[in-house]
Write an enzyme that holds these catalytic residues in place. Structure first.
Site, short mmCIF file in Angstrom:
data_model
loop_
_atom_site.label_atom_id
_atom_site.label_comp_id
_atom_site.label_asym_id
_atom_site.label_seq_id
_atom_site.Cartn_x
_atom_site.Cartn_y
_atom_site.Cartn_z
N HIS A 153 0.84 -1.20 0.00
CA HIS A 153 0.00 0.00 0.00
C HIS A 153 0.88 1.26 0.00
CE1 HIS A 153 -3.68 2.31 1.15
NE2 HIS A 153 -2.78 3.12 1.67
N GLU A 154 1.79 1.33 0.95
CA GLU A 154 2.62 2.54 1.04
C GLU A 154 3.55 2.68 -0.17
OE1 GLU A 154 1.75 4.71 3.06
OE2 GLU A 154 0.51 3.45 4.36
N HIS A 182 1.80 4.70 -2.79
CA HIS A 182 1.96 6.15 -2.55
C HIS A 182 3.37 6.59 -2.95
CE1 HIS A 182 -1.84 6.76 -0.52
NE2 HIS A 182 -1.58 5.89 0.43
N GLU A 200 -4.71 7.70 -3.10
CA GLU A 200 -5.24 6.46 -2.55
C GLU A 200 -5.55 5.47 -3.68
OE1 GLU A 200 -4.84 6.20 0.52
OE2 GLU A 200 -5.95 4.42 1.09
ZN ZN Z 1 -3.07 5.27 1.80
#
Ligand code: ZN
Length: 501
Positions: A265-266, A269, A295
């Protein structure tokens, strides 16, 4: 380069240096700083943010913007210079609209509310937090009044995180989405015996977890020459420049998913920030377009790729080699189903792909009611319970597992929550177009090959930074407005297959 534009760029680069220095201090605070440093660090951050705010909102910035606007008038809309002036003018208008006294009061309220919230959550005591929530609602009403709005005060709050997005658009998208998600979540909950995830709940050595997560995100395209991975309590990604983008994670010794999918997830980003075009780097355009677009990237890499079957066709044998004692007798299909278990739960950050957006709708609707004055703060926990029952079929036994679970309201942030669900929606809209333009992507992923997808996203999304408003970007890339169609059919198809619907 024309004179005013050059001076504007220099001024903005200085301001950016200040805010990036603050970002380094903040990263350090959340990773390595000893707890004793808290007070001094707060002072340092306050000083830096005061200086950068003062410089940015000074009349000189406004004059340079006016003069630079003349200089770039004939330049192409999507060029670096015209975009810089256009987006910075918007930032400047917003930043100068809030009176300094309100900003200072809100900072004070936030600091106080954060402390009260931590204790209230620990002791399941909503009553002590209620005055802070009332203050946050009042502060946000004032913010909306100062920013101004045409239809709904919430428009002004949403606009802070999702420039140009209107409350009415979110309401429509969520209403349609809810009609599809609620019955789907219920149908899956009725078949909960079909998927068992006990394989994920075993002792997993943290050093090995970290080694595997590093291998995975490096393969996805997160560049460790321009980034690092560290440990923290609440994982986040932060950027000091496109050449220094840091991600963080946390390890649970008895649960594999937290660090594995959290790191993916990170890294989503992080890859977005690393992918911004080099010439935008020291300007206000040198970061992601909005919370929703950001996101969409974390969710795309975490869920659409990372919880997909093709991904594990390649990586599962490696995971088995890493954890032979835990996974030797577990076949790929059992593992794939385990990481895709759907279960209505109380805590948003632990929610699965199907129920996650329902958690968001509850917060969005309550925020609207609070800002409109249709819901009294003291009645909010009961309203929370009713909506949980209606959307997820469960009622939190305590406020700690309900309305007190998230930090956003204690931080005075209204208008942020919707961007999480909008990001889910956008992730599938983007992925659908990527597949149409490059049909080999799933097959590439099953070989552990991600440059096709990563390159497509860099070309279409990452390199533009903040040049375009989020919905402008969506239309440029997908040819249509934001809509939940691809997200819903993805969920139906994927979980229909897993659960035999
Ligand atoms: Zn996030």
């Amino acid at each position: 380069m024309e004179d005013a534009l050059r001076q504007l760029r220099e001024r903005l680069a200085q301001i950016r240096n200040l805010s990036k220095a603050a970002a380094v201090l903040s990263w350090d605070q959340k990773t390595y700083m000893p707890v004793g440093g808290t007070r001094a660090r707060a002072e340092q951050l306050t000083t830096l943010s005061r200086i950068s705010h003062t410089w940015f909102t000074a009349p000189e910035t406004g004059e340079l913007l006016r003069a630079a606007a003349e200089e770039v008038r004939a330049l192409p809309y999507d060029g670096d210079d015209a975009s810089l002036v256009r987006v910075t003018q918007r930032d400047y208008d917003r930043a100068t609209r809030l009176p300094v006294s309100l900003v200072a009061a809100m900072t004070r309220h936030r600091a106080l509310a954060q402390e009260v919230w931590v204790k209230a959550r620990q002791s399941n005591d909503f009553a002590t937090f209620a005055p802070c929530l009332e203050q946050a609602v009042e502060d946000n009403r004032q913010v909306a009044d100062h920013f101004g709005y045409e239809e709904h005060p919430y428009d002004a709050l949403l606009d802070q995180f999702e420039p140009g997005m209107k409350t009415g658009e979110v309401t429509t998208i969520f209403r349609d989405l809810r009609q599809d998600l609620v019955p789907l979540a219920q149908a899956l909950a009725g078949r909960s015996d079909r998927v068992n995830d006990s394989v994920l709940h075993q002792p997993f050595d943290e050093v090995q977890q970290e080694r595997f997560a590093r291998t995975v995100v490096a393969a996805l395209g997160y560049d460790f020459n321009r980034g690092r991975l560290d440990r923290t309590v609440h994982p986040f990604a932060t950027s000091f420049s496109r050449n220094d983008v840091r991600i963080t994670t946390r390890y649970q010794p008895n649960f594999l998913s937290a660090a594995l999918f959290g790191t993916m997830h990170e890294s989503g980003h992080g890859m977005y920030e690393q992918g911004v075009a080099a010439p935008l780097d020291d300007t206000p355009l040198g970061r992601g377009a909005s919370s929703m677009v950001h996101e969409s990237q974390s969710r795309l890499w975490e869920n659409v790729v990372g919880r997909g079957r093709p991904f594990w066709q390649h990586f599962y044998p490696h995971l088995q080699e890493t954890f032979p004692a835990q996974l030797d007798g577990v076949d790929l299909d059992t593992f794939y189903r385990a990481i895709n278990r759907i279960q209505p739960s109380h805590i948003r950050v632990e929610a699965d792909e199907v129920t996650y957006s329902l958690h968001i709708m509850i917060r969005f609707e309550l925020e609207l009611d609070l800002i409109e004055g249709n819901l009294a703060v003291q009645d909010a926990p009961a309203a929370w319970g009713l909506k949980m029952q209606e959307y997820l079929g469960i009622v939190p036994p305590t406020d700690t597992l309900g309305i007190l679970q998230d930090t956003h309201w204690a931080s005075g942030m209204f208008g942020y929550f919707p961007t999480y669900a909008l990001g889910n929606i956008l992730s599938l809209q983007l992925f659908e177009i990527a597949l149409a333009e490059r049909p080999s992507i799933p097959e590439e992923i099953s070989r552990g090959e991600f440059t096709g997808l990563h390159g497509w996203l860099t070309e279409k999304v990452y390199r533009h930074g903040r040049k375009f408003r989020p919905q402008e970007l969506v239309e440029r890339v997908t040819g249509s407005t934001l809509h939940a169609g691809p997200y819903v059919s993805y969920l139906r198809h994927k979980f229909g297959e897993i659960y035999g619907l």
